[in-house]
Design an enzyme around this catalytic site. Structure first.
Site, PDB file in Angstrom:
ATOM      1  N   ALA A  10      11.478  -3.712  35.046  1.00  0.00           N
ATOM      2  CA  ALA A  10      10.817  -3.433  33.770  1.00  0.00           C
ATOM      3  C   ALA A  10       9.532  -2.645  34.014  1.00  0.00           C
ATOM      4  O   ALA A  10       8.931  -2.729  35.084  1.00  0.00           O
ATOM      5  CB  ALA A  10      10.497  -4.737  33.052  1.00  0.00           C
ATOM      6  N   CYS A  11       9.128  -1.865  33.020  1.00  0.00           N
ATOM      7  CA  CYS A  11       7.867  -1.143  33.055  1.00  0.00           C
ATOM      8  C   CYS A  11       6.742  -2.149  33.289  1.00  0.00           C
ATOM      9  O   CYS A  11       6.763  -3.226  32.707  1.00  0.00           O
ATOM     10  CB  CYS A  11       7.678  -0.442  31.714  1.00  0.00           C
ATOM     11  SG  CYS A  11       6.119   0.410  31.556  1.00  0.00           S
ATOM     12  N   PRO A  12       5.777  -1.871  34.155  1.00  0.00           N
ATOM     13  CA  PRO A  12       5.527  -0.592  34.840  1.00  0.00           C
ATOM     14  C   PRO A  12       6.019  -0.559  36.293  1.00  0.00           C
ATOM     15  O   PRO A  12       5.564   0.253  37.077  1.00  0.00           O
ATOM     16  CB  PRO A  12       4.003  -0.501  34.792  1.00  0.00           C
ATOM     17  CG  PRO A  12       3.574  -1.935  34.969  1.00  0.00           C
ATOM     18  CD  PRO A  12       4.624  -2.780  34.272  1.00  0.00           C
ATOM     19  N   CYS A  85       2.852   2.407  29.492  1.00  0.00           N
ATOM     20  CA  CYS A  85       4.300   2.252  29.457  1.00  0.00           C
ATOM     21  C   CYS A  85       4.838   2.984  28.234  1.00  0.00           C
ATOM     22  O   CYS A  85       4.096   3.613  27.494  1.00  0.00           O
ATOM     23  CB  CYS A  85       4.680   0.776  29.396  1.00  0.00           C
ATOM     24  SG  CYS A  85       4.274  -0.061  30.939  1.00  0.00           S
TER      25      CYS A  85
END
Length: 201
Positions: A10-12, A85
């Protein structure tokens, strides 16, 4: 070439891993990052632009992308803020889960349906803002829950996950909470009343 597999991150995290790989080159070389969504591609190319790197992006297969950076001599970095993000993809929808199964009828089927529902939430372009869990739904955020990984993935995307503290206490689950936070009925009522939509599977 340094290869980094950031699929499923998942971001970041893809950006964090890319920066680390670039730093490890000590000045020159190539880095290839594999990711599984277009948002990650956008975040990585944005980072490359900020750093003045030569880059290319390619779709390899369904949900598989390659982003390559060519690093020459070290480029002085501009002072950057924390990596931004993707735009917030959450809606003003609140999902309310009040049981460990979905619908009425066969218990085994109900549990299978609810697991599929929670997984399906992770695949949506627009995510709910909050997931509220109470009564039997409290089991889903605790150790041993079959949908713990999907709930953690949603939390990593910014979805707020809140479980009723009274319910955790009633079922003896207080020490077993494994994702999200504990809440109370005042907050549950407030979140539901303030929501654009309330979805109860």
């Amino acid at each position: 070439m340094v290869k980094v597999d950031a699929r499923g991150d998942a971001c970041p995290l893809p950006v964090v891993k890319a920066k680390k790989a670039i730093a490890e080159l000590n000045g020159a070389g190539e880095v290839e990052i594999l990711v599984d969504n277009e948002i990650a591609v956008q975040n990585l190319t944005k980072m490359a632009q900020q750093k003045g790197l030569v880059y290319s992006a390619e779709k390899l297969a369904e949900r598989e992308y390659s982003v390559r950076f060519t690093v020459g001599k070290a480029v002085p970095e501009r002072e950057e803020k924390t990596e931004a993000c993707a735009p917030d993809t959450r809606t003003d929808t609140v999902v309310v889960i009040a049981s460990d199964q979905m619908g009425e009828g066969a218990e085994e089927l109900g549990k299978t349906l609810l697991k599929a529902f929670v997984f399906s939430l992770t695949q949506q372009d627009k995510l709910p803002k909050t997931i509220l869990l109470y009564n039997g739904g409290a089991y889903l955020t605790c150790e041993g829950s079959p949908m713990l990984e999907d709930l953690k993935a949603l939390e990593a995307e910014g979805v707020e996950i809140l479980t009723c503290g009274t319910c955790l206490n009633f079922y003896g689950l207080t020490e077993k909470l494994a994702v999200g936070g504990v809440t109370n009925m005042y907050v549950i009522a407030e979140k539901m009343l303030g929501a654009g939509n309330v979805v109860k599977p």
